[in-house]
Design a protein around this motif. Sequence first.
Motif, PDB file in Angstrom:
ATOM      1  N   ARG A 163       0.838  -1.207   0.000  1.00 33.23           N
ATOM      2  CA  ARG A 163       0.000   0.000   0.000  1.00 33.23           C
ATOM      3  C   ARG A 163       0.866   1.248   0.000  1.00 33.23           C
ATOM      4  O   ARG A 163       1.932   1.275   0.600  1.00 33.23           O
ATOM      5  CB  ARG A 163      -0.891   0.050   1.247  1.00 33.23           C
ATOM      6  N   PRO A 668      -1.946  -4.358   6.068  1.00 33.51           N
ATOM      7  CA  PRO A 668      -2.799  -3.490   6.889  1.00 33.51           C
ATOM      8  C   PRO A 668      -2.414  -2.023   6.896  1.00 33.51           C
ATOM      9  O   PRO A 668      -3.185  -1.187   7.375  1.00 33.51           O
ATOM     10  CB  PRO A 668      -2.663  -4.091   8.292  1.00 33.51           C
ATOM     11  N   ASP A 669      -1.232  -1.673   6.395  1.00 39.69           N
ATOM     12  CA  ASP A 669      -0.809  -0.274   6.460  1.00 39.69           C
ATOM     13  C   ASP A 669       0.081   0.048   5.267  1.00 39.69           C
ATOM     14  O   ASP A 669       0.540  -0.844   4.547  1.00 39.69           O
ATOM     15  CB  ASP A 669      -0.042  -0.014   7.763  1.00 39.69           C
ATOM     16  N   ALA A 670       0.303   1.328   5.061  1.00 39.27           N
ATOM     17  CA  ALA A 670       1.179   1.770   3.977  1.00 39.27           C
ATOM     18  C   ALA A 670       2.593   1.256   4.212  1.00 39.27           C
ATOM     19  O   ALA A 670       3.032   1.063   5.355  1.00 39.27           O
ATOM     20  CB  ALA A 670       1.177   3.288   3.881  1.00 39.27           C
ATOM     21  N   ARG A 673       4.908   2.661   6.799  1.00 37.57           N
ATOM     22  CA  ARG A 673       4.628   2.464   8.232  1.00 37.57           C
ATOM     23  C   ARG A 673       4.626   0.997   8.645  1.00 37.57           C
ATOM     24  O   ARG A 673       4.352   0.693   9.810  1.00 37.57           O
ATOM     25  CB  ARG A 673       3.275   3.100   8.584  1.00 37.57           C
ATOM     26  N   LEU A 674       4.909   0.088   7.730  1.00 34.33           N
ATOM     27  CA  LEU A 674       4.830  -1.340   8.047  1.00 34.33           C
ATOM     28  C   LEU A 674       5.751  -1.737   9.190  1.00 34.33           C
ATOM     29  O   LEU A 674       5.408  -2.574  10.023  1.00 34.33           O
ATOM     30  CB  LEU A 674       5.175  -2.176   6.813  1.00 34.33           C
ATOM     31  N   SER A 677       6.318  -0.219  14.140  1.00 33.22           N
ATOM     32  CA  SER A 677       6.118  -0.661  15.522  1.00 33.22           C
ATOM     33  C   SER A 677       7.403  -1.237  16.099  1.00 33.22           C
ATOM     34  O   SER A 677       8.221  -1.841  15.393  1.00 33.22           O
ATOM     35  CB  SER A 677       5.010  -1.717  15.596  1.00 33.22           C
TER      36      SER A 677
END
Length: 710
Positions: A163, A668-670, A673-674, A677
């Motif tokens: 994404r 689940p995210d761009a 930003r994967l 975390s």
Amino acid sequence: MSEERLDALTEAAGLIGEWQDSKGCTHRLDDATRRELLAGLGFPAENASEIDASLERLRPPASPAHWPPLITAEQGRGTALPSVLPEGTRYVLVLENGERREGRLPRAGELPPVETPGYHRLQIGDSVRTLAVAPPRCFTLADACDSETPRQWGLAAQLYALRRPGDGGIGDTLALERLVRHAAEAGAAAVAISPTHAMFSADVTRYSPYAPSSRLLYNVLHAAPEALLGEEPVKRAKDISGVNDALPRLEAEPLLDWPAAAIAKLTWLRALCEDLMQREDAKAVRLRQALAAFRQRGGSTLEHHCRFEALQQRLGILDWRQWPRELRDPTGPEVARFAEVDARDVEFHAFLQWLVSEGLARAQASAREAGMTVGLIADLAVGADAAGSQAWSRQAEMLEGLSIGAPPDAFNVHGQDWGLAPFSPQGLVRSGFRSFIDMLRAGFAHAGGLRIDHVMGLMRLWLVPHGKAPTAGGYVRYPFDDLLRLVALESWRHRAIVIGEDLGTVPPGFRQRLARHGILGMRVLWFERDDDGGFLPPAQWSRDAIATSTTHDLPTLAGWWAGRDIEWRDRLGLLGEGRDADGEQAERRSDRARLARSFGLLDPLASSTVLEATELPVSQVLDAGAQQLGLTPAPLTLLPVEDALGLEEQANLPGTLDEHPNWRRRLPDATARLFASTEVRDRLEQLAMARRQAAQAVTTPETADDGGDE
């Protein structure tokens, strides 16, 4: 006598009359199956006269005038010629660099060793053929790292799943470019991606990356023209096309809506192409010149594909075998006339190919600039759709009436029919392996590595007659030595590693052949077991294969731990005869305990390990899994992005079509930003540390384990 002649034809045509299944049981093809498969191979065998005629066609060539256009050889070794010529026969060899060598055959039927790899010109009498001289093995990770014992790691990702803001709902080359930069920052040496083969612009409901229209070109839906043409023209094209309302919705969906996203993207891409062709500013002129140069380099391969795409759209008939007869010949006058009349449509499809080719090149350049040893690892599907561009443009090299599949095994008791068109073994030889070489070059063009799906297909393929069950198929032999040599030659020319997906029914000695030729096999966590069902410790994994936790056809680590794959197979009736979900889940609970013990998360001597394993947090299992993969002696460890993130759902569930959202799950995210975390960053760092530890613990050859290979 008739039975003996049928046996002789079976052998000469490359049909394997007797084979062993995954359990070691021997099977023999019955005569009816043999005759049907022989007919599919182009060698009728219904009666004695047909058998004799087919055998006559398979006789070795009597003279150089009838040799195939390309002969393969191994660097530094003598080459057996297609027919026996007397000792002392004169020959002329012109190397790629123009150097001319003359000599005489030192032995009957054998060309002396050639030390220079490449595609050379061999002349004997009036006959001129290509001599492809290959290094004895492929370019390897050791060559790339300049280390005898590399211990690298990388990520594996489904390209469509990536994404980024503005992608329109489909992962593209710009998102890939960002992924490789983030992966490189974490220490990755490679990013393996799903196939980028050309699909069907006229039929956007076909989107399995392993059932492409052509393996010679690229999937244009992955194009990200912003990087090449700029943001402003792209914005203008989207505004003109009226797709702006739909794009945010498509980007937000958890599942990729291929038809809607593809239609929207092709709509604004056409507007973008028209804008470029009409503009007269200096940048537009330069871009058009670059596109023209791309088309010229692409030659007939690109031109035929673009014509196919335009014809399929114009006719509205999706299977070229149902087109008017005069349009079924890609070199015929009617196709040429169509290309002149509909030149703008053909140009549009060339424009699309240019965009995605440039985008893939940028992604690989970004990977290397960021310090990756390998960069992208492309994926080569085992076959192509019989209704697609490759089957239309290379008809002499494909088989009609047969499709690629697999015999029954422990995981698919009824066998498999993948519905893909196979190469003709004889057609490959007669064409000088043109399609195979072109296919390799397309895969290597923008990558530092190539994964060959179902690599056993270089030696043999299970072919199924159309309309018959997979169990009615049989193995057909392919020119293995020739194909291995061509893989090695192209691997070195592109300085790219090769990985072979060697899972399933593997012929005896096959993996050893791969290892000798520098092709890495694949070892998957779920299959690395001992005789008692326990999971092998890292030290017992192969050093001749990559190590990975799972594949796109298998459950993710989190999904396996949760039993999500069992839930899916139960819901869809795929558990198999005599199996039920309760029994599968009970077995999985025991397997969880085995896995936890092998990961060092449980005391191997504890009594209630099943319950204790169930109570382990999945994040701890994911961390331990990454560490275990890192500690193996594999030269390269690939961690799927799903297992880095702890996702439960798998990309594809074999045996299903629309029942499971195959090839539709997005991350689940761009991309940017994967890995944001702390948990994911720590997991990747643990993998990197384990790889460093494995490198420090390399054993000497005298004490090295054999890697667990058969």
